[in-house]
Design a protein around this motif. Structure first.
Motif, mmCIF file in Angstrom:
data_model
loop_
_atom_site.group_PDB
_atom_site.id
_atom_site.type_symbol
_atom_site.label_atom_id
_atom_site.label_comp_id
_atom_site.label_asym_id
_atom_site.label_seq_id
_atom_site.Cartn_x
_atom_site.Cartn_y
_atom_site.Cartn_z
ATOM 1 N N PRO A 103 49.703 51.778 48.906
ATOM 2 C CA PRO A 103 49.873 50.592 48.046
ATOM 3 C C PRO A 103 50.514 49.431 48.821
ATOM 4 O O PRO A 103 51.391 49.628 49.651
ATOM 5 N N ASP A 104 50.020 48.226 48.554
ATOM 6 C CA ASP A 104 50.502 47.047 49.271
ATOM 7 C C ASP A 104 50.671 45.912 48.264
ATOM 8 O O ASP A 104 49.682 45.439 47.677
ATOM 9 N N GLU A 105 51.906 45.481 48.038
ATOM 10 C CA GLU A 105 52.168 44.405 47.078
ATOM 11 C C GLU A 105 51.667 43.061 47.574
ATOM 12 O O GLU A 105 51.508 42.128 46.785
ATOM 13 N N ASN A 106 51.430 42.945 48.868
ATOM 14 C CA ASN A 106 50.940 41.684 49.435
ATOM 15 C C ASN A 106 49.430 41.687 49.622
ATOM 16 O O ASN A 106 48.904 40.963 50.462
ATOM 17 N N ARG A 107 48.734 42.510 48.837
ATOM 18 C CA ARG A 107 47.279 42.611 48.960
ATOM 19 C C ARG A 107 46.632 42.441 47.589
ATOM 20 O O ARG A 107 47.170 42.878 46.582
ATOM 21 N N ILE A 108 45.487 41.776 47.584
ATOM 22 C CA ILE A 108 44.699 41.607 46.365
ATOM 23 C C ILE A 108 43.411 42.413 46.525
ATOM 24 O O ILE A 108 42.693 42.254 47.503
ATOM 25 N N THR A 109 43.154 43.285 45.565
ATOM 26 C CA THR A 109 41.950 44.110 45.588
ATOM 27 C C THR A 109 40.875 43.478 44.716
ATOM 28 O O THR A 109 41.137 43.153 43.553
ATOM 29 N N LEU A 110 39.683 43.299 45.282
ATOM 30 C CA LEU A 110 38.601 42.592 44.601
ATOM 31 C C LEU A 110 37.434 43.537 44.312
ATOM 32 O O LEU A 110 37.174 44.470 45.068
ATOM 33 N N VAL A 111 36.722 43.256 43.215
ATOM 34 C CA VAL A 111 35.440 43.887 42.905
ATOM 35 C C VAL A 111 34.402 42.777 42.807
ATOM 36 O O VAL A 111 34.567 41.837 42.029
ATOM 37 N N ILE A 112 33.348 42.881 43.615
ATOM 38 C CA ILE A 112 32.344 41.822 43.722
ATOM 39 C C ILE A 112 31.031 42.312 43.125
ATOM 40 O O ILE A 112 30.560 43.411 43.442
ATOM 41 N N ASN A 113 30.422 41.488 42.272
ATOM 42 C CA ASN A 113 29.094 41.760 41.717
ATOM 43 C C ASN A 113 28.258 40.490 41.826
ATOM 44 O O ASN A 113 28.647 39.442 41.302
ATOM 45 N N ASN A 114 27.128 40.604 42.539
ATOM 46 C CA ASN A 114 26.227 39.467 42.719
ATOM 47 C C ASN A 114 26.947 38.255 43.305
ATOM 48 O O ASN A 114 26.690 37.109 42.928
ATOM 49 N N GLY A 115 27.871 38.507 44.220
ATOM 50 C CA GLY A 115 28.565 37.426 44.902
ATOM 51 C C GLY A 115 29.732 36.830 44.146
ATOM 52 O O GLY A 115 30.393 35.926 44.663
ATOM 53 N N LEU A 116 30.030 37.310 42.924
ATOM 54 C CA LEU A 116 31.124 36.768 42.118
ATOM 55 C C LEU A 116 32.193 37.830 41.917
ATOM 56 O O LEU A 116 31.912 39.031 41.877
ATOM 57 N N VAL A 117 33.423 37.384 41.755
ATOM 58 C CA VAL A 117 34.553 38.275 41.541
ATOM 59 C C VAL A 117 34.591 38.694 40.078
ATOM 60 O O VAL A 117 34.707 37.848 39.182
ATOM 61 N N THR A 118 34.475 39.998 39.802
ATOM 62 C CA THR A 118 34.535 40.515 38.435
ATOM 63 C C THR A 118 35.852 41.225 38.145
ATOM 64 O O THR A 118 36.154 41.503 36.985
ATOM 65 N N SER A 119 36.615 41.531 39.176
ATOM 66 C CA SER A 119 37.928 42.135 39.005
ATOM 67 C C SER A 119 38.801 41.777 40.189
ATOM 68 O O SER A 119 38.334 41.820 41.328
ATOM 69 N N ALA A 120 40.030 41.395 39.910
ATOM 70 C CA ALA A 120 40.986 41.049 40.953
ATOM 71 C C ALA A 120 42.365 41.515 40.511
ATOM 72 O O ALA A 120 42.812 41.194 39.414
ATOM 73 N N ARG A 121 43.022 42.305 41.355
ATOM 74 C CA ARG A 121 44.309 42.875 40.972
ATOM 75 C C ARG A 121 45.184 43.031 42.208
ATOM 76 O O ARG A 121 44.659 43.208 43.318
ATOM 77 N N PRO A 122 46.478 42.965 42.027
ATOM 78 C CA PRO A 122 47.374 43.203 43.170
ATOM 79 C C PRO A 122 47.389 44.679 43.555
ATOM 80 O O PRO A 122 47.200 45.546 42.695
ATOM 81 N N GLY A 123 47.627 44.955 44.812
ATOM 82 C CA GLY A 123 47.785 46.347 45.249
ATOM 83 C C GLY A 123 46.667 46.813 46.131
ATOM 84 O O GLY A 123 45.678 46.160 46.351
#
Length: 275
Positions: free
Chosen positions: A255-275
């Protein structure tokens, strides 16, 4: 609207049924071929009881073999679907119960009274081949893959994001105020609203930095991948692509508090969360 979280990683039911149908079809072909060999090559007339509670014997036909195999595949697939959602480690339970039922049916074929040894062997072969065709394939369908873990992780954090939005109604109001800022606004006016200075602010999106200096990852939803990464790097944070168009990205690691985890669908961000 709250999204229900995934509290247990389970294989998708659709995959279980696809594998179950394919296993049943394969088992029908195998049993049909064995029946043809027994009748035409070895000249063995297979006899089975007319019913579960009827001791009278009747000749085995192709139709009877196909119907029984379809029923075996159907019940096995229904059982695998139930195991997928009810127990932890459904693959192991599928192997234990599947081979248990299969060997029990084989024992019934071996102990069938008033038939020759060759009939015992032929019927046992049909039962064994059906068991060892359907059960292993369903066990493969129940295996938890990396993509299942990634989808569950994305679904759980989407639930957290949606819950935070409902708990903090001021977040939407702040985002609406940021969206109303014209692209030609002076840097001084932007600073009065708690935004970064003009050289750090991208005019095509609201700033993810709040007045308190906290990075709001939900602001990145709907932006392009490049814009999201640019905003994350400008904030001095790292990023990780957890899922891109259904394909798992880099592993999460620690786990990293200084990191943002992304989920990409068709080039767009559908989920973004810290960690």
């Amino acid at each position: 609207m709250l999204i229900s979280p995934v509290r247990q990683v389970t294989p998708p039911i659709r995959r279980v049924w696809i594998y179950g149908v394919l296993a049943t079809l394969l088992s029908i072909l195998v049993n049909y071929g064995l029946l043809w060999l027994f009748e035409n090559l070895f000249e063995i007339e297979l006899l089975v009881p007319k019913g579960l509670w009827n001791s009278d014997l009747t000749l085995v036909t192709t139709t009877r073999v196909v119907i029984v195999t379809i029923l075996a595949g159907l019940f096995a697939t229904i059982g695998a679907s139930a195991l997928a959602k009810l127990v932890i480690g459904p693959r192991t339970w599928c192997l234990i119960l599947g081979f248990g039922f299969g060997l029990t049916s084989t024992y019934g074929a071996i102990t069938l009274p008033n038939v020759s040894v060759s009939v015992h062997v032929a019927l046992s072969t049909l039962h064994i081949m059906t068991t060892f065709t359907i059960v292993p394939i369903l066990a493969i369908a129940l295996t938890i893959h990396d993509s299942d873990l990634a989808h569950a992780d994305a679904r759980y954090h989407e639930h957290l994001d949606s819950r935070d939005e409902d708990v903090d109604p001021l977040a939407k109001e702040k985002q609406a105020q940021l969206n109303e800022i014209p692209s030609t606004q002076e840097p001084q006016a932007a600073s009065e609203l708690g935004l970064p200075q003009a050289e750090e602010f991208h005019p095509s999106r609201p700033s993810p930095i709040s007045r308190s200096g906290r990075f709001h990852s939900s602001v990145l939803l709907g932006t392009s991948e490049s814009e999201a990464i640019e905003a994350i790097l400008e904030a001095g944070l790292n990023y990780r692509i957890a899922l891109r168009d259904g394909v798992p990205g880099s592993p999460a690691g620690e786990p990293d508090e200084n990191r943002i985890t992304l989920v990409i669908n068709n080039g767009l961000v559908t989920s973004a969360r810290p960690g």
